[in-house]
Design an enzyme around this catalytic site. Structure first.
Site, PDB file in Angstrom:
ATOM      1  N   SER A 116       2.468  -0.928   4.948  1.00  0.00           N
ATOM      2  CA  SER A 116       2.942  -2.088   5.698  1.00  0.00           C
ATOM      3  C   SER A 116       1.753  -2.801   6.345  1.00  0.00           C
ATOM      4  O   SER A 116       0.781  -3.137   5.665  1.00  0.00           O
ATOM      5  CB  SER A 116       3.985  -1.654   6.743  1.00  0.00           C
ATOM      6  OG  SER A 116       4.632  -2.775   7.314  1.00  0.00           O
ATOM      7  N   GLU A 120       3.765  -5.011  -2.821  1.00  0.00           N
ATOM      8  CA  GLU A 120       5.132  -4.880  -2.321  1.00  0.00           C
ATOM      9  C   GLU A 120       5.278  -5.779  -1.099  1.00  0.00           C
ATOM     10  O   GLU A 120       4.301  -6.318  -0.595  1.00  0.00           O
ATOM     11  CB  GLU A 120       5.440  -3.421  -1.958  1.00  0.00           C
ATOM     12  CG  GLU A 120       4.571  -2.828  -0.860  1.00  0.00           C
ATOM     13  CD  GLU A 120       5.066  -3.102   0.538  1.00  0.00           C
ATOM     14  OE1 GLU A 120       6.277  -3.387   0.712  1.00  0.00           O
ATOM     15  OE2 GLU A 120       4.259  -3.072   1.474  1.00  0.00           O
ATOM     16  N   HIS A 154       8.556  -0.669   1.285  1.00  0.00           N
ATOM     17  CA  HIS A 154       9.373  -0.393   2.466  1.00  0.00           C
ATOM     18  C   HIS A 154      10.703   0.244   2.060  1.00  0.00           C
ATOM     19  O   HIS A 154      11.783  -0.150   2.506  1.00  0.00           O
ATOM     20  CB  HIS A 154       9.591  -1.677   3.254  1.00  0.00           C
ATOM     21  CG  HIS A 154       8.390  -2.123   4.017  1.00  0.00           C
ATOM     22  ND1 HIS A 154       7.260  -2.610   3.398  1.00  0.00           N
ATOM     23  CD2 HIS A 154       8.128  -2.135   5.343  1.00  0.00           C
ATOM     24  CE1 HIS A 154       6.358  -2.915   4.322  1.00  0.00           C
ATOM     25  NE2 HIS A 154       6.857  -2.635   5.513  1.00  0.00           N
TER      26      HIS A 154
END
Length: 231
Positions: free
Chosen positions: A32, A132, A202
């Site tokens: 992240s 991502e 995630h």
């Protein structure tokens, strides 16, 4: 190991002593927002960093054995790692056929793009991108992902990218196979392998992979082979 992510990891990048980090290599892992740290440290030191679970992520029980397996293999072994689908993923999808080998760069797309134009952006020439993103835009997610990917593919060296591996998206992102194919058709003219729905991002469970490590990627309609060869 990061405890969790956030939004502002890029704020600390100018204050890190990269020569000290380079002289005292350690495992650095997270995902992240930690994408900024992982790629900056790799760019400034040449060290391999790891897109891998946060400490808090090990509390998620969804196929936790799968997450732990890939974390252990990536951090505690030198053996080649075959990335295979979890039960949750139910297989990976070939968006564009091809075969390549190269060094991995990537992580969370919108965070990686924060590094563009700074000394902390890694060189993407001849790299395999692992990308991502998470749904912080709600109904606008597809538009946001689309333009973030476009931005990344417009920087110097993007025309030499060897392959792209997209992670698995939360259902709320509405990133279906057809949507991804439409985005790729508009943006990628390179004859490179592109794969969708791989177990990182995630979502859980998740694969750990090395930023600056090497991967072999083969994708066609009969199967997908992802081998992390150096980590």
């Amino acid at each position: 190991m990061a405890c969790i992510g956030g939004f502002n990891a890029n704020e600390i990048l100018p204050y890190l002593d990269y020569e000290l980090i380079k002289a005292n290599p350690k495992i650095l892992c997270g995902y992240s927002d930690i994408t900024a740290l992982l790629n900056a440290v790799h760019a400034k030191t040449g060290l391999v960093t790891y897109h891998a679970p946060h400490l808090a992520a090990f509390g998620f029980l969804n196929e936790r054995e799968y997450t732990e397996k890939y974390f252990s293999e990536c951090m505690m072994s030198d053996n080649s790692i075959a990335v295979t689908p979890s039960e949750t993923a139910q297989g990976y999808t070939t968006i564009q056929e091809g075969k390549c080998e190269g060094e991995i760069i990537g992580g969370n797309l919108c965070t990686l793009n924060l590094l563009q134009g700074t000394p902390y952006m890694p060189d993407i020439k001849n790299k395999v991108l692992f990308l991502e993103d998470d749904n912080i835009m709600g109904d606008y997610f597809v538009c946001e992902f689309d333009r973030n990917l476009q931005s990344l593919l417009q920087i110097s060296g993007a025309d030499t990218i060897k392959g792209i591996v997209f992670g698995r998206f939360d259902e709320s992102c509405k990133m279906t196979e057809d949507v991804v194919k439409a985005i790729i058709k508009d943006k990628v003219s390179l004859d490179i392998p592109i794969v969708f729905g791989v177990d990182f991002g995630h979502v859980f469970p998740m694969v750990s992979f090395p930023i600056g490590g090497k991967v072999g990627l083969s994708a066609n309609n009969s199967g997908i082979d992802i081998q992390i060869t150096e980590h």
